[in-house]
Design an enzyme around this catalytic site. Structure first.
Site, short mmCIF file in Angstrom:
data_model
loop_
_atom_site.label_atom_id
_atom_site.label_comp_id
_atom_site.label_asym_id
_atom_site.label_seq_id
_atom_site.Cartn_x
_atom_site.Cartn_y
_atom_site.Cartn_z
N PRO A 167 0.83 -1.21 0.00
CA PRO A 167 0.00 0.00 0.00
C PRO A 167 0.86 1.25 0.00
CG PRO A 167 -0.60 -1.48 1.81
CD PRO A 167 0.67 -2.00 1.22
N GLU A 168 0.55 2.18 -0.88
CA GLU A 168 1.26 3.45 -0.94
C GLU A 168 0.39 4.53 -0.30
OE1 GLU A 168 4.26 4.07 -1.91
OE2 GLU A 168 4.80 2.16 -2.84
N HIS A 198 -5.05 -15.38 9.01
CA HIS A 198 -4.21 -14.18 9.07
C HIS A 198 -4.92 -12.96 9.67
CE1 HIS A 198 -1.42 -16.49 6.74
NE2 HIS A 198 -2.16 -16.48 5.65
N ARG A 248 1.81 -11.44 5.57
CA ARG A 248 3.27 -11.40 5.67
C ARG A 248 3.78 -10.78 6.97
NH1 ARG A 248 5.73 -9.51 0.08
NH2 ARG A 248 7.60 -10.27 1.14
#
Ligand SMILES: [Zn+2]
Length: 276
Positions: free
Chosen positions: A2-3, A93, A112
């Site tokens: 994500p930016e 997750h 992750r």
């Protein structure tokens, strides 16, 4: 990953859900993400009202009623999922679950686990350890092109590489750097200190426009999906140069084609003809 536009989209998606709501229950399902959760993390959060939601670079800040601020970074793969049903089902997750006084559940999912959650005193949030080396926000009104130009004067590296330096300006990721340089007709390999004030002004305008367009596109994606999903992705159809290798330049009257090369290990796309 994500930016800035994706994180801003998430923030705007969370405001109507979280602002003014009480965190009735918080559960963590492991000890850590990238770093361990603060001591008594869930216990400290319980019962606090979320007063405002802010963003600094790619960090979300939830300012709480108990003079504390919850900091969330989505890392590489973090997502926040809002569940308004009464039968929330935990997914693989899901590492943190927040339940609100409006009977909604927000799940933090991160396959992750490069994400981060921390709890700090609101009063000193600007001094947070991960904020110390961050440069100005692109939308900050005090960050004028004069200020930008002055800081670029100190850098000899290619402008594209300089734009990715978070100490110079935050939130201009690889894609957005290529896009805003194309918009400004500036070659990505130009030394940062050779930009004229006029070019710097145009570049800052284009950075803001490119980011704003991505935030707007994220907003409409959000309405379609009704969840602030950190994996909204990029808004591919809107790119002028990124990932358009050998395709014709989109600038009116330009006969050039899009080229690419590697800069500091990242792909840079530009038009061979109109970027000088
Ligand atoms: Zn061109």
């Amino acid at each position: 990953m994500p930016e800035l536009p994706e994180v801003e989209t998430v923030r705007r998606g969370l405001v109507p859900v979280l602002q003014g709501t009480i965190l009735i229950d918080v559960q963590t399902f492991r000890e850590d993400l990238r770093y361990p959760f603060p001591l008594f993390f869930a216990e400290q959060l319980k019962g606090q009202t979320v007063e405002t939601l802010e963003r600094r670079a790619k960090y979300l800040l939830l300012h709480l009623s108990g003079s504390q601020t919850l900091i969330i970074h989505l890392g590489m793969s973090g997502r926040l999922r809002i569940d308004s049903t009464h039968d929330f089902i935990k997914q693989k997750h899901d590492h943190v679950i927040f339940r609100t006084s409006r009977h909604q559940t927000i799940a933090y999912n991160d396959a992750r686990r490069f994400g981060l959650m921390d709890l700090i005193p609101t009063q000193n949030w600007h001094d947070y350890i991960h904020f110390k080396k961050l440069g100005p926000e692109p939308f900050d009104q005090e960050f004028t092109f004069e200020v930008f130009h002055k800081s670029l004067q100190k850098h000899q590296q290619p402008i594209k590489v300089a734009l990715l330096d978070q100490r110079l300006i935050v939130g201009v990721g690889n894609i957005y750097a290529s896009e805003s340089l194309w918009g400004s007709k500036i070659h990505p390999n130009r030394s940062a200190n050779t930009l004229t004030p006029k070019e710097t002004e145009l570049l800052l305008i284009n950075i803001r426009e490119v980011l704003n367009r991505a935030i707007k596109a994220g907003g409409s994606t959000l309405r379609d999906h009704q969840q602030p999903d950190g994996k909204l992705g990029y808004f591919q159809h809107q790119f002028a140069v990124y990932s358009r290798y050998l395709e014709p330049c989109l600038r009116e009257g330009c006969q050039g084609h899009i080229r690419k090369f590697a800069q500091a290990g990242r792909s840079t796309y530009y038009c061979e003809a109109c970027q000088k």
